[in-house]
Design an enzyme around this catalytic site. Structure first.
Site, PDB file in Angstrom:
ATOM      1  N   GLN A 102       0.948  -1.292  -0.168  1.00 35.11           N
ATOM      2  CA  GLN A 102      -0.434  -0.057   0.090  1.00 35.11           C
ATOM      3  C   GLN A 102       0.596   1.109   0.082  1.00 35.11           C
ATOM      4  O   GLN A 102       0.383   2.359  -0.772  1.00 35.11           O
ATOM      5  CB  GLN A 102      -0.969  -0.200   1.106  1.00 35.11           C
ATOM      6  N   HIS A 120      -1.107   0.956  -4.543  1.00 30.02           N
ATOM      7  CA  HIS A 120      -1.862   2.672  -4.548  1.00 30.02           C
ATOM      8  C   HIS A 120      -0.438   3.689  -5.245  1.00 30.02           C
ATOM      9  O   HIS A 120      -0.750   4.607  -4.951  1.00 30.02           O
ATOM     10  CB  HIS A 120      -1.513   3.585  -2.995  1.00 30.02           C
ATOM     11  N   CYS A 128       0.178  13.008 -16.839  1.00 33.26           N
ATOM     12  CA  CYS A 128      -0.317  13.986 -16.854  1.00 33.26           C
ATOM     13  C   CYS A 128      -1.908  14.453 -16.079  1.00 33.26           C
ATOM     14  O   CYS A 128      -2.348  12.943 -16.196  1.00 33.26           O
ATOM     15  CB  CYS A 128      -0.624  14.477 -18.747  1.00 33.26           C
ATOM     16  N   THR A 192       0.247  -3.148   8.975  1.00 33.63           N
ATOM     17  CA  THR A 192      -1.169  -2.232   7.972  1.00 33.63           C
ATOM     18  C   THR A 192      -2.117  -2.960   8.879  1.00 33.63           C
ATOM     19  O   THR A 192      -2.036  -4.370   9.274  1.00 33.63           O
ATOM     20  CB  THR A 192      -1.145  -3.127   7.183  1.00 33.63           C
ATOM     21  N   SER A 193      -2.452  -1.990   9.339  1.00 28.18           N
ATOM     22  CA  SER A 193      -3.678  -1.987  10.319  1.00 28.18           C
ATOM     23  C   SER A 193      -4.877  -3.103   9.713  1.00 28.18           C
ATOM     24  O   SER A 193      -6.116  -3.640  10.136  1.00 28.18           O
ATOM     25  CB  SER A 193      -4.445  -0.705  10.316  1.00 28.18           C
ATOM     26  N   ASN A 217       3.032  -7.672  13.250  1.00 32.14           N
ATOM     27  CA  ASN A 217       2.982  -5.945  13.788  1.00 32.14           C
ATOM     28  C   ASN A 217       2.873  -5.832  15.264  1.00 32.14           C
ATOM     29  O   ASN A 217       3.157  -6.799  15.895  1.00 32.14           O
ATOM     30  CB  ASN A 217       1.525  -5.854  13.632  1.00 32.14           C
ATOM     31  N   PRO A 218       3.393  -4.968  15.424  1.00 29.79           N
ATOM     32  CA  PRO A 218       3.284  -4.537  17.032  1.00 29.79           C
ATOM     33  C   PRO A 218       2.527  -4.513  18.202  1.00 29.79           C
ATOM     34  O   PRO A 218       2.445  -4.881  19.068  1.00 29.79           O
ATOM     35  CB  PRO A 218       3.705  -2.558  16.937  1.00 29.79           C
TER      36      PRO A 218
END
Length: 250
Positions: A102, A120, A128, A192-193, A217-218
């Protein structure tokens, strides 16, 4: 080797197709603030939606371009961290590794990952406004003083090749991400959450297709609640341990 790393090594034994889904937590370890954290200092007075939507860009293109110059400066000075490098090292341990990210900073490629799907887009690419002319870099506009610069081919203003609020993800990239999730035998989810769609749906797709999901994840998040294994900690700490343990078993 702690018990959860040992479990991860055991579950990954024999896996040939690995998918890795990464989010803002991985980039944060390289000093790149998350999107909303970037709205500090000079930029605290501005609505994030104005900085990351086509309508906001059209209302004040010079302001939004200046914000992206600020973001690009942070990305340009950032280096891949231990988590990025460990993910790249996985290519030496598994026949097929697909990284779905992401993040828009390009640090996975800088670390050496060779198959990266940028859901993303990338702040390192420009196009352009209509999207007819793409794959520019900032160097292509070095001789222009206008902010934002103009497309050398059609004269339209240039925008970052990122997905703004209200825009669809690149169809081909998203389809490849779905396919990687459905075909993988295991998926690592890092930093990622698990609340931003459609990326949040990928681990569930992998699970339904029979793959094991390991969440790094932490803190426990939405994905941890349905993952097969949760490895608590930052990717930059946990992933090098996992790679070292996998190498020791080879």
């Amino acid at each position: 080797m702690n018990a959860t790393i040992r479990d991860a090594v055991r579950w990954l034994a024999g896996v040939k197709r690995l998918a890795v889904l990464t989010g803002a937590g991985v980039s944060k370890e390289s000093g790149i603030p998350t999107f909303r954290e970037a709205q500090d200092g000079l930029w605290a007075q501005y609505d994030p939606m104005e900085m990351a939507s086509k309508d906001g860009f059209l209302r004040n293109p010079e302001l939004v371009w200046s914000w992206y110059e600020h973001r690009f400066g942070m990305v340009l000075s950032a280096q891949p961290n231990a988590g990025h490098r460990a993910i790249a090292d996985l290519e030496q341990l598994f026949p097929s590794v697909t990284v779905v990210t992401q993040n828009i900073d390009g640090l996975h490629m800088a670390a050496g990952s060779t198959h990266v799907l940028e859901l993303h887009g990338s702040i390192r690419r420009y196009k352009c406004l209509s999207g007819r002319h793409t794959d520019y870099s900032l160097a292509d506009f070095a001789d222009q003083d206008e902010k934002p610069p103009r497309c050398p081919e059609c004269g339209e203003i240039i925008r970052p090749d990122v997905v703004w609020f209200g825009e669809y993800l690149p169809e081909s990239t998203l389809q490849q991400a779905y396919e990687a999730s459905l075909r993988c035998e295991a998926m690592l989810v890092v930093g990622t959450s698990g609340v931003v769609q459609p990326a949040a749906s990928l681990p569930r797709l992998a699970t339904r297709a029979g793959a094991m999901v390991i969440d790094v994840n932490p803190e426990e998040d939405e994905i941890a609640m349905t993952a097969d294994l949760f490895l608590k900690g930052r990717g930059g700490k946990v992933l090098p341990q996992l790679v070292a343990a996998l190498r020791a078993q080879r």
